[in-house]
Design a protein around this motif. Structure first.
Motif, short mmCIF file in Angstrom:
data_model
loop_
_atom_site.label_atom_id
_atom_site.label_comp_id
_atom_site.label_asym_id
_atom_site.label_seq_id
_atom_site.Cartn_x
_atom_site.Cartn_y
_atom_site.Cartn_z
N GLY A 77 8.57 -2.94 1.89
CA GLY A 77 7.34 -3.12 1.10
C GLY A 77 6.05 -2.71 1.78
O GLY A 77 4.96 -2.94 1.25
N LYS A 78 6.14 -2.07 2.94
CA LYS A 78 4.94 -1.73 3.70
C LYS A 78 4.03 -0.76 2.94
O LYS A 78 2.83 -1.00 2.81
CB LYS A 78 5.33 -1.09 5.05
CG LYS A 78 6.23 -1.95 5.90
CD LYS A 78 6.63 -1.27 7.19
CE LYS A 78 7.41 0.03 7.00
NZ LYS A 78 8.72 -0.10 6.39
N SER A 79 4.62 0.32 2.45
CA SER A 79 3.79 1.32 1.74
C SER A 79 3.22 0.72 0.46
O SER A 79 2.07 0.99 0.10
CB SER A 79 4.62 2.56 1.39
OG SER A 79 5.03 3.20 2.57
N THR A 80 4.01 -0.09 -0.22
CA THR A 80 3.50 -0.73 -1.43
C THR A 80 2.30 -1.60 -1.08
O THR A 80 1.28 -1.57 -1.76
CB THR A 80 4.62 -1.60 -2.06
OG1 THR A 80 5.79 -0.80 -2.23
CG2 THR A 80 4.18 -2.16 -3.40
N ILE A 84 -14.03 -0.02 14.14
CA ILE A 84 -13.41 -0.11 12.82
C ILE A 84 -12.15 -0.97 12.88
O ILE A 84 -11.69 -1.34 13.95
CB ILE A 84 -13.04 1.29 12.26
CG1 ILE A 84 -12.11 2.03 13.22
CG2 ILE A 84 -14.29 2.11 12.01
CD1 ILE A 84 -11.63 3.36 12.67
N THR A 85 -11.64 -1.30 11.71
CA THR A 85 -10.41 -2.07 11.61
C THR A 85 -9.28 -1.09 11.29
O THR A 85 -9.46 -0.20 10.47
CB THR A 85 -10.54 -3.10 10.46
OG1 THR A 85 -11.73 -3.86 10.69
CG2 THR A 85 -9.33 -4.02 10.41
N ILE A 86 -8.15 -1.26 11.95
CA ILE A 86 -7.06 -0.31 11.72
C ILE A 86 -5.77 -1.03 11.37
O ILE A 86 -5.44 -2.07 11.96
CB ILE A 86 -6.85 0.58 12.96
CG1 ILE A 86 -8.14 1.36 13.27
CG2 ILE A 86 -5.67 1.54 12.75
CD1 ILE A 86 -8.01 2.41 14.34
N ILE A 87 -5.08 -0.49 10.39
CA ILE A 87 -3.74 -0.98 10.07
C ILE A 87 -2.79 0.20 10.25
O ILE A 87 -2.93 1.23 9.60
CB ILE A 87 -3.66 -1.50 8.63
CG1 ILE A 87 -4.66 -2.65 8.45
CG2 ILE A 87 -2.23 -1.97 8.30
CD1 ILE A 87 -4.79 -3.14 7.03
N LEU A 88 -1.84 0.02 11.16
CA LEU A 88 -0.92 1.10 11.48
C LEU A 88 0.49 0.71 11.03
O LEU A 88 1.05 -0.27 11.54
CB LEU A 88 -0.94 1.35 12.99
CG LEU A 88 0.09 2.31 13.57
CD1 LEU A 88 -0.18 3.74 13.11
CD2 LEU A 88 0.06 2.26 15.10
N VAL A 89 1.04 1.46 10.08
CA VAL A 89 2.42 1.24 9.67
C VAL A 89 3.28 2.18 10.50
O VAL A 89 3.01 3.38 10.55
CB VAL A 89 2.62 1.58 8.18
CG1 VAL A 89 4.07 1.37 7.77
CG2 VAL A 89 1.68 0.77 7.30
N VAL A 120 5.08 -8.58 10.45
CA VAL A 120 6.45 -8.14 10.18
C VAL A 120 6.78 -8.38 8.72
O VAL A 120 6.63 -9.49 8.22
CB VAL A 120 7.46 -8.93 11.04
CG1 VAL A 120 8.87 -8.37 10.85
CG2 VAL A 120 7.07 -8.92 12.50
N MET A 121 7.26 -7.35 8.04
CA MET A 121 7.68 -7.53 6.65
C MET A 121 9.19 -7.48 6.54
O MET A 121 9.86 -6.74 7.26
CB MET A 121 7.08 -6.44 5.76
CG MET A 121 5.58 -6.59 5.62
SD MET A 121 4.95 -5.69 4.21
CE MET A 121 5.64 -6.65 2.86
N HIS A 122 9.71 -8.26 5.61
CA HIS A 122 11.15 -8.25 5.36
C HIS A 122 11.37 -8.55 3.88
O HIS A 122 10.94 -9.59 3.39
CB HIS A 122 11.83 -9.31 6.24
CG HIS A 122 13.31 -9.34 6.07
ND1 HIS A 122 14.10 -8.23 6.26
CD2 HIS A 122 14.15 -10.35 5.73
CE1 HIS A 122 15.36 -8.56 6.05
NE2 HIS A 122 15.43 -9.82 5.72
N LYS A 123 11.99 -7.61 3.19
CA LYS A 123 12.29 -7.78 1.76
C LYS A 123 11.08 -8.26 0.95
O LYS A 123 11.17 -9.22 0.19
CB LYS A 123 13.46 -8.75 1.58
CG LYS A 123 14.74 -8.21 2.20
CD LYS A 123 15.95 -8.96 1.73
CE LYS A 123 17.20 -8.20 2.13
NZ LYS A 123 18.40 -9.00 2.10
N GLY A 124 9.96 -7.61 1.14
CA GLY A 124 8.79 -7.91 0.32
C GLY A 124 7.98 -9.11 0.75
O GLY A 124 6.95 -9.42 0.15
N LYS A 125 8.46 -9.81 1.77
CA LYS A 125 7.73 -11.00 2.26
C LYS A 125 7.21 -10.76 3.67
O LYS A 125 7.75 -9.93 4.40
CB LYS A 125 8.69 -12.19 2.32
CG LYS A 125 9.14 -12.74 0.99
CD LYS A 125 9.81 -14.09 1.26
CE LYS A 125 10.05 -14.88 0.00
NZ LYS A 125 11.23 -14.46 -0.75
#
Ligand SMILES: Nc1ncnc2c1ncn2[C@@H]1O[C@H](COP(=O)(O)OP(=O)(O)OP(=O)(O)O)[C@@H](O)[C@H]1O
Ligand SMILES: Nc1ncnc2c1ncn2[C@@H]1O[C@H](COP(=O)(O)OP(=O)(O)OP(=O)(O)O)[C@@H](O)[C@H]1O
Ligand SMILES: [Mg+2]
Ligand SMILES: [Mg+2]
Lengths: 287, 277
Positions: free
Chosen positions: A45-48, A196-201, A217-222
């Motif tokens: 779900g990271k890109s979402t 700046i603030t950065i979010i790196l996937v 950390v994401m796992h199955k949408g959570k």
């Protein structure tokens, strides 16, 4: 706090056979000046999630506040949102559409109604930042580039917007090692200098380890975990269970310690490992 | 020549759109022979010509000069186009370019269907390929609606189902999570060791190159280094000068040696370094 995500749910294609719950009650706060690493197995779900941050996707339910602005409200000004939050897509091809590289990178700044001279300056600077030669490449078609070159153009297009929050979805996939180090090095410099603030996937635990100060950390949408980088990478077994891992160098130090050597096992980079080992080996007296 | 899966003789390739002023050849006088059953890894910086080389290897591009043979068939021979594609299957750098059907299992079945394989056998192959890449639960999904890494898995399944003798993979793990990468790499190894497939594997991940029989390094359309992974990665300085990298443990060993610590110069894996220290 620059980003606040509350009870965010997202369902793709609701009420069809393709219905898919991609985000499941996500709550997340990101402080101004944070460098966040967002990790998770493929399809977690990271890109979402990150596409929500500049209004590209609207939540099924839930709320997102960016820099004081509720971007999920009906009357949110998306142009303003995209100026604040720059998103580099996972597949750069999806971001390229103009006939020349110059036009492609200039597209965003032009929309900001900047003067032609300023636009040109920004394009030049952005190309320099990602290591593309302005004079050689500006008139070439972005579609006739190699995979890694296309990615650089896509990143340049977003940098030229000078966003407050920079979101990079797998920015180094397909980049060669030097290109990866160059671009990440420049992003880090941008981070340090411009605040700046950065979010790196990223799927590269090595890149995450040496850059970010917090990991989500994401796992199955959570959201399955969140914390400072060193804390998260201590949990090797848990990470492996959900498709992730730790940097090779961290894994080496852990194994070496298990063999009975009294070294730290929360090492994240080759440089740190070198210092730790030299001290240890010299104290052991075999160097 | 029988023992070679792919043979390239004095191959040059120039993209027509590169323009008259451009002196640049995407591929410049390359000679390569890939042995049957070999696991070859190709490294090189962005734009060095890896994908172009891969496309020449299964006849998607035809050389501007020179000849390319796939299992003794010249890629210029129009009658052999299908035989060549069946012999050498390719997983593209961007899986979007590879998706053809609207449902995952149909996408995976597309190749074997074109090969005229009986439908029962196709069913078996598709199920097996999806199981190997762990996408069985997505078999009824629409491929274009998958996440990046999931698409990559489906693209790999599509080639596995065709069971070509030679598999060319252009950055197959670029979008995969760490465990997913390990799985694909172990699949590639199995295909090579057990099923004796010839593997040509393009990657920017140095730890993947460690698994190869032989490594080629490209630079501006030419091959500038060639050798076993150990021979290549022990030349840390040279590899870095070419814009590449070495595995983290190799780099650490190299740095420690520079500090006068006595360890071998050809460390490639975590286990080797633990043992050496
Ligand atoms: N357009 C879409 N329609 C339906 N389902 C989708 C769509 N896009 C993504 N999904 C599904 O939503 C889930 C989350 O996808 P997402 O792209 O956010 O994952 P990700 O964490 O970015 O994965 P990756 O690491 O592979 O890029 C996946 O199960 C995916 O199959
Ligand atoms: N369709 C095209 N038209 C014109 N030039 C092209 C085309 N595709 C690639 N090139 C050029 O040919 C050279 C080799 O490209 P190629 O895609 O083979 O590189 P690569 O080694 O695969 O790079 P990457 O690691 O970025 O995928 C580059 O200079 C590139 O800009
Ligand atoms: Mg993604
Ligand atoms: Mg390529």
């Amino acid at each position: 706090m620059i980003i606040k995500i509350e009870n965010l749910n997202y369902i793709y294609n609701p009420n069809t056979p393709f219905e898919k719950k991609a985000l499941d009650n996500v709550n997340l706060n990101i402080d101004k000046g944070d460098f966040i690493g967002l990790i998770g197995h493929t399809g977690s779900g990271k890109s979402t999630l990150v596409q929500h941050l500049n209004g590209l996707i609207k939540p099924t339910t839930g709320k997102i506040i960016v820099d004081g602005m509720d971007i999920t409200s009906e009357d949110a000004n998306l142009k303003e949102v995209r100026q604040k939050v720059g998103l580099v897509f996972q597949y750069p091809e999806h971001q390229l559409f103009e006939e020349t590289i110059y036009k492609d990178i200039a597209f965003g700044p032009k929309n900001l109604e900047l003067k032609e001279g300023e636009v040109r300056e920004r394009v030049k600077k952005a190309m320099e930042l990602v290591g593309l030669n302005f004079d050689d490449l500006k008139d070439r078609s972005p579609f006739e580039l190699s995979g890694g070159q296309k990615r650089r153009v896509a990143i340049a297009g977003v940098l030229a917007m000078k966003p407050k929050v920079l979101v990079l979805d797998e920015p180094t996939a397909g980049l060669d090692p030097r290109g990866r180090d160059e671009i990440l090095g420049r992003i880090q410099k941008l981070y340090e200098e411009e605040g700046i603030t950065i979010i790196l996937v990223s799927h590269s635990m090595e890149d995450i380890a040496r850059l970010v100060n917090r990991i989500v950390v994401m796992h199955k949408g959570k959201i399955a975990g969140e914390g400072p980088t060193k804390e998260i990478f201590k949990q090797a077994e848990e990470l492996e269970k959900i498709g992730l891992g730790i940097p090779q160098i961290t894994s080496f130090m852990r194994k070496y310690k298990l063999e009975g050597n009294k070294v730290r096992d929360d090492i994240l980079t080759v440089k740190e490992a070198k210092e730790e080992l030299i001290n240890y080996l010299r104290s052991r007296g075999n160097a | 020549m029988e023992q070679y899966m792919i043979k390239m003789e004095n191959v040059k390739y120039e993209y027509s759109s590169m323009g008259e002023d451009s002196q640049l050849m995407a591929i410049n006088s390359i000679n390569i022979a890939v042995k049957k059953g070999e696991h070859l890894v190709i490294l090189g910086h962005n734009g060095s010509g890896k994908s172009t080389l891969a496309k020449l290897m299964n006849g998607l591009l035809l050389p501007t000069e020179g000849n390319v043979y796939v299992n003794n068939m010249n890629t210029k021979d129009e009658d052999k186009v299908w035989d060549i594609r069946e012999t050498a299957g390719m997983v593209f750098q961007n899986p979007d370019n590879q998706m053809v059907a609207t449902i995952v299992e149909e996408d995976v079945a597309f190749g074997p269907e074109n090969q005229g394989i009986p439908s029962l056998e196709i069913r078996k192959r598709v199920d097996e390929a999806l199981r190997i890449v762990e996408m069985t639960e997505y078999k009824k999904h629409a491929p274009h609606l998958l996440s990046g890494g999931q698409k990559q898995r489906v693209a790999i399944a599509g080639i596995l189902a065709m069971r070509p003798d030679c598999i060319i993979l252009d950055e197959p793990t670029a979008m995969l999570d760490p465990i997913g990468r390990l799985e694909i790499i172990s699949t590639i190894k199995k295909l090579n060791k057990i099923e004796k497939k010839t593997i040509v594997h393009i990657t920017h991940y140095m730890d993947e190159a460690v698994e190869a029989d032989r490594v080629l390094v490209m630079e501006q359309g030419e091959i500038v280094m060639e050798g076993t992974p150990r021979e290549i990665f022990s030349q840390v300085e040279k590899v870095k000068r070419l814009g590449l990298d070495v595995p983290q443990v190799t780099e650490l060993a190299y740095e420690l040696r520079k500090e006068g610590i006595n360890i071998p110069s050809q460390i490639l894996t975590v286990e080797e370094l633990v043992k050496a220290l």
